[in-house]
Design a protein around this motif. Structure first.
Motif, PDB file in Angstrom:
ATOM      1  N   ASP A  79       0.895  -1.311  -0.328  1.00 38.22           N
ATOM      2  CA  ASP A  79       0.578   0.011  -0.162  1.00 38.22           C
ATOM      3  C   ASP A  79       0.765   1.523   0.184  1.00 38.22           C
ATOM      4  O   ASP A  79       0.430   2.048  -0.717  1.00 38.22           O
ATOM      5  CB  ASP A  79      -1.085  -0.165   1.138  1.00 38.22           C
ATOM      6  CG  ASP A  79      -2.122  -1.155   1.350  1.00 38.22           C
ATOM      7  OD1 ASP A  79      -2.127  -1.797   0.234  1.00 38.22           O
ATOM      8  OD2 ASP A  79      -2.596  -1.547   1.874  1.00 38.22           O
ATOM      9  N   ASP A  80       2.107   1.138   0.913  1.00 36.82           N
ATOM     10  CA  ASP A  80       2.968   2.515   0.775  1.00 36.82           C
ATOM     11  C   ASP A  80       3.489   2.552  -0.590  1.00 36.82           C
ATOM     12  O   ASP A  80       3.637   3.520  -1.355  1.00 36.82           O
ATOM     13  CB  ASP A  80       4.033   2.359   2.181  1.00 36.82           C
ATOM     14  CG  ASP A  80       3.380   1.960   3.220  1.00 36.82           C
ATOM     15  OD1 ASP A  80       2.466   2.885   3.119  1.00 36.82           O
ATOM     16  OD2 ASP A  80       3.880   1.863   4.336  1.00 36.82           O
ATOM     17  N   VAL A  81       3.639   1.648  -1.393  1.00 35.99           N
ATOM     18  CA  VAL A  81       4.441   1.704  -2.642  1.00 35.99           C
ATOM     19  C   VAL A  81       4.024   2.525  -3.399  1.00 35.99           C
ATOM     20  O   VAL A  81       4.034   2.681  -4.107  1.00 35.99           O
ATOM     21  CB  VAL A  81       5.199  -0.164  -2.636  1.00 35.99           C
ATOM     22  CG1 VAL A  81       5.720   0.074  -4.293  1.00 35.99           C
ATOM     23  CG2 VAL A  81       6.104   0.092  -1.991  1.00 35.99           C
ATOM     24  N   VAL A  82       2.313   1.587  -3.531  1.00 33.12           N
ATOM     25  CA  VAL A  82       1.661   1.834  -4.360  1.00 33.12           C
ATOM     26  C   VAL A  82       0.668   3.732  -4.208  1.00 33.12           C
ATOM     27  O   VAL A  82       0.693   4.451  -4.745  1.00 33.12           O
ATOM     28  CB  VAL A  82      -0.076   1.410  -4.559  1.00 33.12           C
ATOM     29  CG1 VAL A  82      -1.181   2.003  -5.094  1.00 33.12           C
ATOM     30  CG2 VAL A  82       0.974   0.037  -5.002  1.00 33.12           C
ATOM     31  N   GLY A  83       1.039   3.761  -2.489  1.00 35.66           N
ATOM     32  CA  GLY A  83       0.614   5.250  -2.815  1.00 35.66           C
ATOM     33  C   GLY A  83       2.099   6.250  -3.221  1.00 35.66           C
ATOM     34  O   GLY A  83       1.404   7.584  -4.232  1.00 35.66           O
ATOM     35  N   GLN A 233       2.687   1.517 -13.968  1.00 34.25           N
ATOM     36  CA  GLN A 233       1.619   2.066 -13.172  1.00 34.25           C
ATOM     37  C   GLN A 233       1.208   0.861 -12.241  1.00 34.25           C
ATOM     38  O   GLN A 233       1.219   0.912 -11.557  1.00 34.25           O
ATOM     39  CB  GLN A 233       0.812   1.575 -14.584  1.00 34.25           C
ATOM     40  CG  GLN A 233      -1.119   2.189 -14.670  1.00 34.25           C
ATOM     41  CD  GLN A 233      -1.540   1.921 -13.979  1.00 34.25           C
ATOM     42  OE1 GLN A 233      -1.267   0.465 -13.358  1.00 34.25           O
ATOM     43  NE2 GLN A 233      -2.457   2.693 -13.204  1.00 34.25           N
ATOM     44  N   PRO A 234       0.858   2.338 -10.807  1.00 35.97           N
ATOM     45  CA  PRO A 234       0.369   2.173 -10.016  1.00 35.97           C
ATOM     46  C   PRO A 234       0.047   0.558  -9.771  1.00 35.97           C
ATOM     47  O   PRO A 234      -0.089  -0.534  -8.392  1.00 35.97           O
ATOM     48  CB  PRO A 234      -0.673   3.220  -8.986  1.00 35.97           C
ATOM     49  CG  PRO A 234      -0.004   4.107 -10.333  1.00 35.97           C
ATOM     50  CD  PRO A 234       0.535   3.685 -11.569  1.00 35.97           C
ATOM     51  N   ARG A 235      -1.550   0.859 -10.178  1.00 36.76           N
ATOM     52  CA  ARG A 235      -2.283  -0.860 -10.422  1.00 36.76           C
ATOM     53  C   ARG A 235      -1.450  -1.962 -10.428  1.00 36.76           C
ATOM     54  O   ARG A 235      -1.501  -3.300 -10.021  1.00 36.76           O
ATOM     55  CB  ARG A 235      -4.016  -1.153 -10.618  1.00 36.76           C
ATOM     56  CG  ARG A 235      -4.762  -1.393 -10.401  1.00 36.76           C
ATOM     57  CD  ARG A 235      -5.503  -1.992 -12.049  1.00 36.76           C
ATOM     58  NE  ARG A 235      -5.431  -2.250 -12.990  1.00 36.76           N
ATOM     59  CZ  ARG A 235      -6.739  -1.675 -13.587  1.00 36.76           C
ATOM     60  NH1 ARG A 235      -8.051  -2.043 -13.721  1.00 36.76           N
ATOM     61  NH2 ARG A 235      -6.113  -2.428 -14.942  1.00 36.76           N
ATOM     62  N   GLY A 259      -7.237   1.176  -0.515  1.00 34.40           N
ATOM     63  CA  GLY A 259      -5.969   1.253  -2.055  1.00 34.40           C
ATOM     64  C   GLY A 259      -6.331   0.632  -3.220  1.00 34.40           C
ATOM     65  O   GLY A 259      -6.232   1.208  -4.291  1.00 34.40           O
ATOM     66  N   LYS A 260      -6.423  -0.433  -2.891  1.00 36.56           N
ATOM     67  CA  LYS A 260      -7.601  -0.632  -4.477  1.00 36.56           C
ATOM     68  C   LYS A 260      -7.830  -0.035  -5.242  1.00 36.56           C
ATOM     69  O   LYS A 260      -8.266  -0.161  -6.442  1.00 36.56           O
ATOM     70  CB  LYS A 260      -7.199  -2.408  -4.052  1.00 36.56           C
ATOM     71  CG  LYS A 260      -7.546  -3.621  -5.982  1.00 36.56           C
ATOM     72  CD  LYS A 260      -8.368  -4.619  -5.241  1.00 36.56           C
ATOM     73  CE  LYS A 260      -8.539  -5.626  -6.349  1.00 36.56           C
ATOM     74  NZ  LYS A 260      -8.769  -6.784  -6.033  1.00 36.56           N
ATOM     75  N   ASN A 261      -9.070   0.246  -4.442  1.00 41.72           N
ATOM     76  CA  ASN A 261     -10.442   0.319  -4.491  1.00 41.72           C
ATOM     77  C   ASN A 261      -9.388   2.083  -5.214  1.00 41.72           C
ATOM     78  O   ASN A 261     -10.273   2.485  -6.338  1.00 41.72           O
ATOM     79  CB  ASN A 261     -11.507   1.782  -3.395  1.00 41.72           C
ATOM     80  CG  ASN A 261     -12.209   0.724  -3.061  1.00 41.72           C
ATOM     81  OD1 ASN A 261     -12.383  -0.706  -3.526  1.00 41.72           O
ATOM     82  ND2 ASN A 261     -12.501   0.179  -1.829  1.00 41.72           N
ATOM     83  N   LYS A 262      -8.692   2.917  -4.458  1.00 46.72           N
ATOM     84  CA  LYS A 262      -7.927   3.797  -5.411  1.00 46.72           C
ATOM     85  C   LYS A 262      -7.819   3.573  -6.639  1.00 46.72           C
ATOM     86  O   LYS A 262      -7.660   4.411  -7.685  1.00 46.72           O
ATOM     87  CB  LYS A 262      -7.452   4.444  -4.373  1.00 46.72           C
ATOM     88  CG  LYS A 262      -6.712   6.444  -4.514  1.00 46.72           C
ATOM     89  CD  LYS A 262      -5.859   7.206  -3.516  1.00 46.72           C
ATOM     90  CE  LYS A 262      -5.523   8.308  -4.032  1.00 46.72           C
ATOM     91  NZ  LYS A 262      -5.375   8.461  -5.202  1.00 46.72           N
ATOM     92  N   GLN A 263      -6.735   2.592  -6.383  1.00 46.62           N
ATOM     93  CA  GLN A 263      -5.941   2.515  -8.345  1.00 46.62           C
ATOM     94  C   GLN A 263      -7.236   1.920  -8.987  1.00 46.62           C
ATOM     95  O   GLN A 263      -6.744   1.834 -10.605  1.00 46.62           O
ATOM     96  CB  GLN A 263      -5.260   1.365  -7.507  1.00 46.62           C
ATOM     97  CG  GLN A 263      -4.046   1.503  -6.751  1.00 46.62           C
ATOM     98  CD  GLN A 263      -3.635   0.059  -6.005  1.00 46.62           C
ATOM     99  OE1 GLN A 263      -3.338  -1.394  -6.827  1.00 46.62           O
ATOM    100  NE2 GLN A 263      -3.527  -0.297  -5.091  1.00 46.62           N
ATOM    101  N   ASP A 264      -7.649   1.533  -8.492  1.00 44.04           N
ATOM    102  CA  ASP A 264      -8.821   1.118  -9.748  1.00 44.04           C
ATOM    103  C   ASP A 264      -9.944   2.315  -9.968  1.00 44.04           C
ATOM    104  O   ASP A 264     -10.285   2.001 -11.601  1.00 44.04           O
ATOM    105  CB  ASP A 264     -10.455  -0.015  -9.257  1.00 44.04           C
ATOM    106  CG  ASP A 264      -9.720  -1.178  -9.038  1.00 44.04           C
ATOM    107  OD1 ASP A 264      -8.963  -1.598  -8.905  1.00 44.04           O
ATOM    108  OD2 ASP A 264     -10.331  -1.640  -7.869  1.00 44.04           O
ATOM    109  N   ALA A 265      -9.830   3.234  -9.175  1.00 47.54           N
ATOM    110  CA  ALA A 265     -10.708   4.416  -9.777  1.00 47.54           C
ATOM    111  C   ALA A 265     -10.090   5.175 -10.599  1.00 47.54           C
ATOM    112  O   ALA A 265     -10.313   5.724 -11.570  1.00 47.54           O
ATOM    113  CB  ALA A 265     -10.408   5.530  -8.672  1.00 47.54           C
TER     114      ALA A 265
END
Length: 276
Positions: A79-83, A233-235, A259-265
């Protein structure tokens, strides 16, 4: 805090004292000062003799970590890395310098600072791999020290038993005293085996496991941050990092789901822009 070591050692000693009660053994006959002094003193002495004084002191300082060591969930790292990937994608790699100030982890701070400074990816990988190895070395050294104590203790206990048996043989002319003398002779072996298997080996094993988990965490973090530097790409980055984690450790937390929902959005927004 992971309390597995506390629970395990308490369970082991609890089972021992349960057996003592069921067998109606007198505790006073087990806690004899002389064999306990030999087993603890000689075992620790042999351990110190097998390493440097500095490493021995550092090993004993690492003991609390075996009981209170933190285990960071892999999902939290992902989650931290994706952010950070989302931040870099929105504001550029230079924005990671400000993100570095928000984290307490020295490893992450160093990695983010080097990314913001424009360090070459290959050079950064070498730097971080060396850092991972250096960070794990003290805990691995402490683990090896206590595993060594676990090897010395049973042999020291046997030495104590042999010494006591020489005293028994010297008193063969006193048949009434032979029983208690023989019983006390084997107390040294008992404490040698007990301390090895109930204390030293569990502590050494836990420290080794903590070193492995920390190395795995930092390796996961390194791969993620290098991918952020490369513009992943983050997702997709989140899915790639999750694939690096053993299935049993892939636990979804509320933070991970958010975090996953944000990535999907974000991905849907990208798809809409491409379609336009």
């Amino acid at each position: 805090m992971d309390i597995a070591t506390i629970i395990g050692i308490l369970l082991a000693f609890g089972a021992l004292f349960g057996m003592v009660e069921m067998e109606h053994v007198e505790l006073a006959g087990l806690f004899l000062p002389a064999p306990m002094l030999l087993v603890f003193g000689a075992t620790i002495g042999c351990g110190i003799a097998s390493t440097t004084l500095k490493d021995a002191i550092a090993s004993f300082k690492a003991v609390p970590k075996a009981f209170t060591g933190k285990v960071t969930p892999p999902q939290s790292v992902i989650d931290d890395v994706v952010g950070l990937a989302e931040t870099a994608r929105s504001n550029g790699l230079l924005a990671l310098e400000q993100e570095a100030d928000k984290h307490d982890d020295p490893f992450m701070k160093k990695a983010l600072q080097n990314i913001a400074d424009g360090t070459d990816g290959d050079e950064l990988r070498i730097l971080l791999e060396d850092e991972i190895e250096s960070n794990a070395a003290p805990t691995r050294s402490a683990s090896a020290f206590f595993m060594g104590l676990g090897g010395f203790a049973p042999t020291v206990g046997i030495i104590g038993t042999v010494v006591s048996l020489t005293h028994v043989l010297a008193n063969l002319g006193k048949p009434d005293e032979l029983g208690p003398l023989i019983a006390s002779a084997f107390v040294a072996t008992l404490w040698g085996l007990l301390t090895a298997n109930f204390m030293w080996l569990p502590i050494g094993g836990k420290l080794r496991k903590l070193a492995q988990l920390e190395s795995d965490r930092q390796t996961l973090l390194m791969e993620g941050l290098l991918a952020v530097q490369a513009g992943s790409q983050p997702r997709l980055l989140g899915e790639r990092l999750k694939a690096m984690v053993p299935p049993a450790a892939r636990t979804d937390t509320s933070k991970g789901k958010a975090g996953k929902n944000k990535q999907d959005a974000d991905a849907d927004a990208d798809d809409q822009q491409l379609a336009a």
